[in-house]
Design an enzyme around this catalytic site. Structure first.
Site, PDB file in Angstrom:
ATOM      1  N   ASP A 281       0.828  -1.208   0.000  1.00  0.00           N
ATOM      2  CA  ASP A 281       0.000   0.000   0.000  1.00  0.00           C
ATOM      3  C   ASP A 281       0.863   1.259   0.000  1.00  0.00           C
ATOM      4  O   ASP A 281       0.495   2.275  -0.591  1.00  0.00           O
ATOM      5  CB  ASP A 281      -0.914   0.010   1.228  1.00  0.00           C
ATOM      6  CG  ASP A 281      -1.948  -1.108   1.161  1.00  0.00           C
ATOM      7  OD1 ASP A 281      -2.207  -1.600   0.053  1.00  0.00           O
ATOM      8  OD2 ASP A 281      -2.491  -1.481   2.213  1.00  0.00           O
TER       9      ASP A 281
ATOM     10  N   GLY B  20       3.486  -6.562  -0.961  1.00  0.00           N
ATOM     11  CA  GLY B  20       3.693  -5.777   0.252  1.00  0.00           C
ATOM     12  C   GLY B  20       3.301  -6.549   1.491  1.00  0.00           C
ATOM     13  O   GLY B  20       3.272  -7.779   1.475  1.00  0.00           O
ATOM     14  N   SER B  21       2.963  -5.814   2.548  1.00  0.00           N
ATOM     15  CA  SER B  21       2.648  -6.458   3.826  1.00  0.00           C
ATOM     16  C   SER B  21       1.144  -6.619   4.029  1.00  0.00           C
ATOM     17  O   SER B  21       0.679  -7.681   4.418  1.00  0.00           O
ATOM     18  CB  SER B  21       3.230  -5.641   4.966  1.00  0.00           C
ATOM     19  OG  SER B  21       4.622  -5.564   4.825  1.00  0.00           O
TER      20      SER B  21
END
Ligand SMILES: CCCCCCCCCCCCC/C=C/[C@@H](O)[C@H](COP(=O)(O)O)NC(C)=O
Ligand SMILES: Nc1ncnc2c1ncn2[C@@H]1O[C@H](COP(=O)(O)OP(=O)(O)O)[C@@H](O)[C@H]1O
Ligand SMILES: [Ca+2]
Length: 473
Positions: free
Chosen positions: A125, A167-168
């Site tokens: 994000d 991503g995370s």
């Protein structure tokens, strides 16, 4: 199409998309051959003509890869899963592997974008946020709009953005595609899908701070983010560690929230109508937006009402504004399951001071289908804007000359001055799509459908069961 089969010279291979489980798409192929040469060329010509008609499909893309996002596998993910599909689809990609934070954003400020049909980011994000800022700020610069003015009518971006999740949290990808799967995202890009998306602008006084498309969170999610940053080496697990610690510290923050409700929208945050592909509520907002733009083009100003502000004061565990559901693998229905991607509104969630156990019950509801708003200490409003003023704004205002250390100072105060009371002598920090803001007294406004993604929203379950590949196109 590709030529192959030396022993069957009149053969061609067609690649197509097949829906597999849970919003996941896969690229499959089928090879045809025929003995009649004329018929063979007719087929090839027919396919060629059909492909020519697909003008919404991108041919040239600008790709940014964050090599340090998530589990640091951005480069491999792109090279192994995405690049082969792009080249099979005849897409030309210029790839930039970022060398520092904000590299992609700064590059977009003055890159020559004319030859591109879209921009792709490989990362989480935070990485998407960079590309978003690059494109929106660039667009305003090119069309002479002052983005420091909180009430400016921003110019919409026509360039679509694709997200390859690496991503995370990957909430923006998950909430717009239904899954965080690189191959699925690559196929949505190749097919040229288009999903408009609301963007929130965040200002401090008359200075632009940031844009947000997923979570703008103060209190719990701000503290989680702040606490996670020193543990970046843990990768995605840093949010679990920090989430646990933040939960244990159990802080609440005093302040006042003012907002204007989004009166024109058809839905409400608790009506249980989720935003799906081709969503009726978002289409209505598109219509209204077109009408608004037409009246403006005719010279008459669009007047915003200014008399319906609601103000709520109190002590809050969390203040979250989300312009989309924020569904992610951790919370498959998201922070606000009925929020819409493109209706021009955001859901403002206020979690008031409550016991640790109650807060835990509220958090745990995010992992199931149960209503996380059904608590006496939780309120949710569908808004077009809001302002927040922390109680200790005056103190902050005096100290904020050195903005960079403000956050740190606040946090060390929590630990040393008020170790256990969870009181409100200090401020939290805002989490804006995974990045911290330097100011706490902010105002936010939703800009309806400011950008477009290579996505189509969440397809409904019926289509999911239907594995007929032709339906994808
Ligand atoms: C005890 C069980 C608790 C479960 C709580 C589940 C709630 C999870 C809701 C998460 C909503 C995340 C919204 C998205 C935020 C991202 O923009 C941001 C940044 O993501 P990134 O690191 O760039 O992928 N991630 C976080 C955690 O702040
Ligand atoms: N080459 C780079 N070196 C360091 N940081 C970077 C680089 N490229 C991008 N970033 C920054 O890394 C941050 C996190 O990236 P993101 O892809 O969102 O991963 P994660 O989901 O793990 O947070 C973003 O804020 C982005 O600005
Ligand atoms: Ca919205």
């Amino acid at each position: 199409m590709k030529w192959q089969h030396i022993c069957k010279p009149r053969a061609f291979t067609v690649r197509y998309v097949q829906r597999v489980r849970k919003h996941r798409w896969r690229c499959k192929e089928v090879t045809f051959w025929c003995s009649d040469e004329q018929l063979f060329y007719q087929w090839l010509q027919a396919f060629h003509d059909l492909l020519e008609q697909q003008t919404h499909r991108p041919k040239n893309l600008l790709v940014y890869i964050n090599p340090y996002g998530g589990k640091k596998r951005g480069k491999q993910i792109y090279e192994n899963k995405v690049a082969p599909l792009f080249s099979a689809a005849g897409i030309c990609a210029d790839v930039i592997v970022t060398e520092y934070a904000n590299h992609a954003r700064d590059h977009l400020y003055d890159a020559n974008l004319e030859k591109y049909d879209g921009v792709v980011c490989v990362g989480g994000d935070g990485m998407f946020s960079e590309v978003l800022h690059g494109l929106i700020v660039r667009m305003q610069k090119d069309s002479d709009v002052d983005h420091n003015n909180p009430s400016a009518q921003l110019s919409r971006c026509n360039m679509r953005i694709g997200i390859i999740p690496a991503g995370s949290t990957d909430c923006i990808c998950y909430a717009t595609v239904g899954i965080n799967d690189p191959e699925t995202s690559a196929l949505h890009i190749i097919l040229g899908d288009c999903q408009p998306l609301d963007v929130c602008s965040v200002h401090y006084k008359r200075t632009f701070l940031k844009y947000s498309v997923s979570l703008l969170g103060y209190g719990f999610y701000g503290d989680v983010l702040k606490g996670s940053e020193k543990n970046r080496w843990l990768g995605p697990a840093r949010y679990d560690v920090s989430g646990f610690k933040t939960f244990l510290t159990h802080h609440c923050y005093e302040g006042s929230v003012s907002f204007q409700p989004a009166k024109w929208v058809l839905g409400s945050p608790r009506d249980q109508t989720t935003c799906t592909s081709g969503c009726y509520i978002c289409r209505q907002s598109s219509k209204q937006l077109d009408e608004q733009e037409q009246t403006q083009a005719c010279g008459s100003e669009h007047r915003e009402q200014d008399d319906d502000w609601t103000t709520i004061k109190g002590r809050f565990m969390a203040i979250n504004a989300v312009s989309m559901s924020c569904a992610c693998p951790r919370s498959p229905n998201g922070l606000s399951p009925a929020a819409h991607l493109a209706d021009g509104s955001a859901d403002l969630i206020l979690v008031r001071k409550c016991s640790r156990l109650d807060f835990l019950r509220h958090l745990i509801r995010h992992t199931s289908n149960k209503d996380q708003f059904d608590f006496p200490f939780v309120e949710v409003y569908r808004v077009k804007n809001f302002q927040f003023t922390p109680k200790h704004f005056e103190d902050e205002d005096n100290e904020s000359t050195d903005i960079g250390i403000l956050g740190k100072k606040n946090f060390s105060q929590i630990c040393t001055d008020h170790p256990s009371c969870g009181c409100n002598h200090v401020n939290s920090i805002w989490n804006c799509d995974g990045e911290t803001l330097d100011q706490t007294a902010i105002e936010m406004r939703v800009h309806c459908q400011l950008i477009k993604l290579f996505a189509r929203g969440i397809e409904n379950a019926k289509l999911e069961d239907d594995v007929n590949p032709s339906k994808v196109f």
